[in-house]
Write a protein that holds these residues in place. Structure first.
Motif, PDB file in Angstrom:
ATOM      1  N   ALA A  41       0.850  -1.187   0.000  1.00 19.61           N
ATOM      2  CA  ALA A  41       0.000   0.000   0.000  1.00 19.61           C
ATOM      3  C   ALA A  41       0.889   1.241   0.000  1.00 19.61           C
ATOM      4  O   ALA A  41       1.991   1.224   0.536  1.00 19.61           O
ATOM      5  N   ARG A  66      -4.094   0.805  -2.720  1.00 21.04           N
ATOM      6  CA  ARG A  66      -4.157  -0.511  -2.085  1.00 21.04           C
ATOM      7  C   ARG A  66      -4.467  -0.452  -0.584  1.00 21.04           C
ATOM      8  O   ARG A  66      -4.123  -1.349   0.152  1.00 21.04           O
ATOM      9  N   LEU A  67      -5.109   0.631  -0.146  1.00 26.21           N
ATOM     10  CA  LEU A  67      -5.643   0.693   1.217  1.00 26.21           C
ATOM     11  C   LEU A  67      -7.133   0.398   1.123  1.00 26.21           C
ATOM     12  O   LEU A  67      -7.773   0.726   0.130  1.00 26.21           O
ATOM     13  N   LYS A  68      -7.682  -0.196   2.160  1.00 24.27           N
ATOM     14  CA  LYS A  68      -9.106  -0.519   2.165  1.00 24.27           C
ATOM     15  C   LYS A  68      -9.948   0.752   2.155  1.00 24.27           C
ATOM     16  O   LYS A  68      -9.590   1.743   2.796  1.00 24.27           O
ATOM     17  N   GLU A  69     -11.033   0.692   1.425  1.00 16.23           N
ATOM     18  CA  GLU A  69     -11.998   1.793   1.419  1.00 16.23           C
ATOM     19  C   GLU A  69     -12.463   2.011   2.861  1.00 16.23           C
ATOM     20  O   GLU A  69     -12.781   1.055   3.564  1.00 16.23           O
ATOM     21  N   SER A  71     -10.529   3.176   5.247  1.00 14.91           N
ATOM     22  CA  SER A  71      -9.378   3.212   6.168  1.00 14.91           C
ATOM     23  C   SER A  71      -9.187   4.630   6.684  1.00 14.91           C
ATOM     24  O   SER A  71      -9.476   5.603   5.988  1.00 14.91           O
ATOM     25  N   LYS A  91     -11.100   9.560   6.364  1.00 11.37           N
ATOM     26  CA  LYS A  91     -11.308   8.214   5.833  1.00 11.37           C
ATOM     27  C   LYS A  91     -11.005   8.198   4.342  1.00 11.37           C
ATOM     28  O   LYS A  91     -11.283   9.161   3.628  1.00 11.37           O
ATOM     29  N   LYS A  93     -11.660   7.412   0.682  1.00 19.93           N
ATOM     30  CA  LYS A  93     -12.852   7.249  -0.154  1.00 19.93           C
ATOM     31  C   LYS A  93     -12.417   7.309  -1.607  1.00 19.93           C
ATOM     32  O   LYS A  93     -11.793   8.290  -2.027  1.00 19.93           O
ATOM     33  N   SER A  95     -10.046   5.725  -3.011  1.00 14.26           N
ATOM     34  CA  SER A  95      -8.573   5.746  -3.010  1.00 14.26           C
ATOM     35  C   SER A  95      -7.980   7.135  -2.817  1.00 14.26           C
ATOM     36  O   SER A  95      -6.865   7.406  -3.248  1.00 14.26           O
ATOM     37  N   ASP A 115      -1.328   5.341   7.870  1.00 12.13           N
ATOM     38  CA  ASP A 115      -2.387   4.349   8.079  1.00 12.13           C
ATOM     39  C   ASP A 115      -1.693   3.036   8.402  1.00 12.13           C
ATOM     40  O   ASP A 115      -1.067   2.441   7.521  1.00 12.13           O
TER      41      ASP A 115
END
Length: 128
Positions: A41, A66-69, A71, A91, A93, A95, A115
């Motif tokens: 990520a 490559r971070l989770k939506e 995060s 957060k 959103k 990417s 993160d």
């Protein structure tokens, strides 16, 4: 005749060695390829202004690959040799992220976004 036996032995040796190489090569070709490690990520960081007046609000934006939506990325400031998390967070959103912070102390601040174990490259903001 003795010369002929030598030639036949030489041909036999070369044939056995060739067969061994072909068999080894065939085995290597059939072996499953090693999995490549998953890409890491990444987080980028852009600042709306690198020179601001005391009390100004600065906007920080960036991409989070490559971070989770959803995060949570947190703004950090360098304090000596360590990084300290600030209350400013956002957060991820689609990417991307956007957050703001207000500077209440004069000087040069070095900041980054984090993160988990993923961090951005630091940026500097001069507060006059």
């Amino acid at each position: 005749m003795p010369g002929r036996v030598y030639v036949n032995m030489r041909i036999a040796t070369v044939s056995v060695m060739s067969a061994a190489l072909v068999a080894t090569g065939a085995t290597a070709a059939v072996a499953a390829p090693a999995k490549a490690p998953a890409p890491k990520a990444t987080i980028t960081l852009k600042v709306s202004a690198t020179k601001v007046e005391l009390g100004d609000v600065v906007t920080f934006t960036g991409k989070a690959a490559r971070l989770k939506e959803g995060s949570k990325v947190t703004l950090q400031i360098k304090d000596g040799a360590k990084w300290v998390s600030l209350p400013a967070a956002a957060k991820v959103k689609k990417s991307a992220y956007k957050l703001t912070d207000k500077f209440e102390k004069k000087g040069v601040d070095v900041l980054r976004v984090k993160d988990g174990s993923t961090v951005s490259k630091p940026v500097s903001v001069t507060v006059r």
